[in-house]
Design an enzyme around this catalytic site. Structure first.
Site, mmCIF file in Angstrom:
data_model
loop_
_atom_site.group_PDB
_atom_site.id
_atom_site.type_symbol
_atom_site.label_atom_id
_atom_site.label_comp_id
_atom_site.label_asym_id
_atom_site.label_seq_id
_atom_site.Cartn_x
_atom_site.Cartn_y
_atom_site.Cartn_z
ATOM 1 N N GLU A 91 23.712 76.144 9.036
ATOM 2 C CA GLU A 91 24.777 75.150 9.152
ATOM 3 C C GLU A 91 26.102 75.827 8.853
ATOM 4 O O GLU A 91 26.180 76.734 8.034
ATOM 5 C CB GLU A 91 24.555 74.008 8.155
ATOM 6 C CG GLU A 91 23.300 73.216 8.439
ATOM 7 C CD GLU A 91 22.972 72.214 7.352
ATOM 8 O OE1 GLU A 91 23.581 72.292 6.268
ATOM 9 O OE2 GLU A 91 22.115 71.369 7.582
ATOM 10 N N LYS A 97 29.642 76.374 7.216
ATOM 11 C CA LYS A 97 30.226 76.067 5.905
ATOM 12 C C LYS A 97 31.652 75.622 6.160
ATOM 13 O O LYS A 97 32.532 76.416 6.453
ATOM 14 C CB LYS A 97 30.193 77.290 4.970
ATOM 15 C CG LYS A 97 30.998 77.119 3.685
ATOM 16 C CD LYS A 97 30.565 75.902 2.902
ATOM 17 C CE LYS A 97 31.431 75.716 1.665
ATOM 18 N NZ LYS A 97 32.193 74.493 1.681
ATOM 19 N N ARG A 156 31.356 68.110 -0.353
ATOM 20 C CA ARG A 156 29.988 67.638 -0.129
ATOM 21 C C ARG A 156 29.875 66.228 -0.698
ATOM 22 O O ARG A 156 30.357 65.953 -1.789
ATOM 23 C CB ARG A 156 29.003 68.583 -0.812
ATOM 24 C CG ARG A 156 27.567 68.407 -0.394
ATOM 25 C CD ARG A 156 27.369 68.826 1.038
ATOM 26 N NE ARG A 156 25.991 68.690 1.438
ATOM 27 C CZ ARG A 156 25.301 69.658 2.017
ATOM 28 N NH1 ARG A 156 25.855 70.828 2.250
ATOM 29 N NH2 ARG A 156 24.063 69.457 2.372
#
Length: 134
Positions: free
Chosen positions: A13, A15, A20
């Site tokens: 994935e 960054k 988050r």
């Protein structure tokens, strides 16, 4: 490389430079939580408006990102920081640093905890989510 297994089984994935977060919708209420367990719901009204369409009993893990108006990619973290540090979100602040949410994982659906399911199965968009994700 041998300890990581076959590359066909890897998942990579991007960054991104965001925060988050988890979107949690239960009993008709919505919360946005940071990884540090800070409640952020009021900081991101546009995400709250979008996530209100999620089915009840849903939890998404992902990232809150700022998007510069007219851009097709996330803005640097500095733009998102403007949103986080303000006590009051004015129309100008909201317009200068609009935010979006990128989902990485579906952790709960219909009140059922999916974390024991294979990650590949959790990455398949559930039926009926096409309109939500549009």
């Amino acid at each position: 490389p041998q300890t990581l297994g076959d590359i066909e089984n890897w998942q990579v994935e991007w960054k991104y430079d965001g925060i988050r977060a988890q979107l949690v919708k239960r009993a008709g209420r919505l919360w946005i939580w940071s990884r540090g367990e800070e409640l952020l719901t009021d900081r991101f009204p546009e995400i709250s408006a979008w996530a209100a369409r999620m089915p009840d009993g849903s939890v998404l893990d992902g990232e809150v990102l700022a998007w510069l108006p007219g851009a097709d990619q996330p803005a640097p973290f500095k733009a998102l920081q403007q949103r986080i540090t303000r006590k009051t979100l004015t129309k100008k602040v909201l317009a200068d640093a609009p935010v979006g949410f990128i989902a990485y994982d579906l952790l709960e659906l219909g009140g059922v905890d999916l974390r024991d399911e294979a990650q590949a199965a959790r990455h398949v968009r559930p039926q009926g989510w096409d309109d939500i994700c549009a």
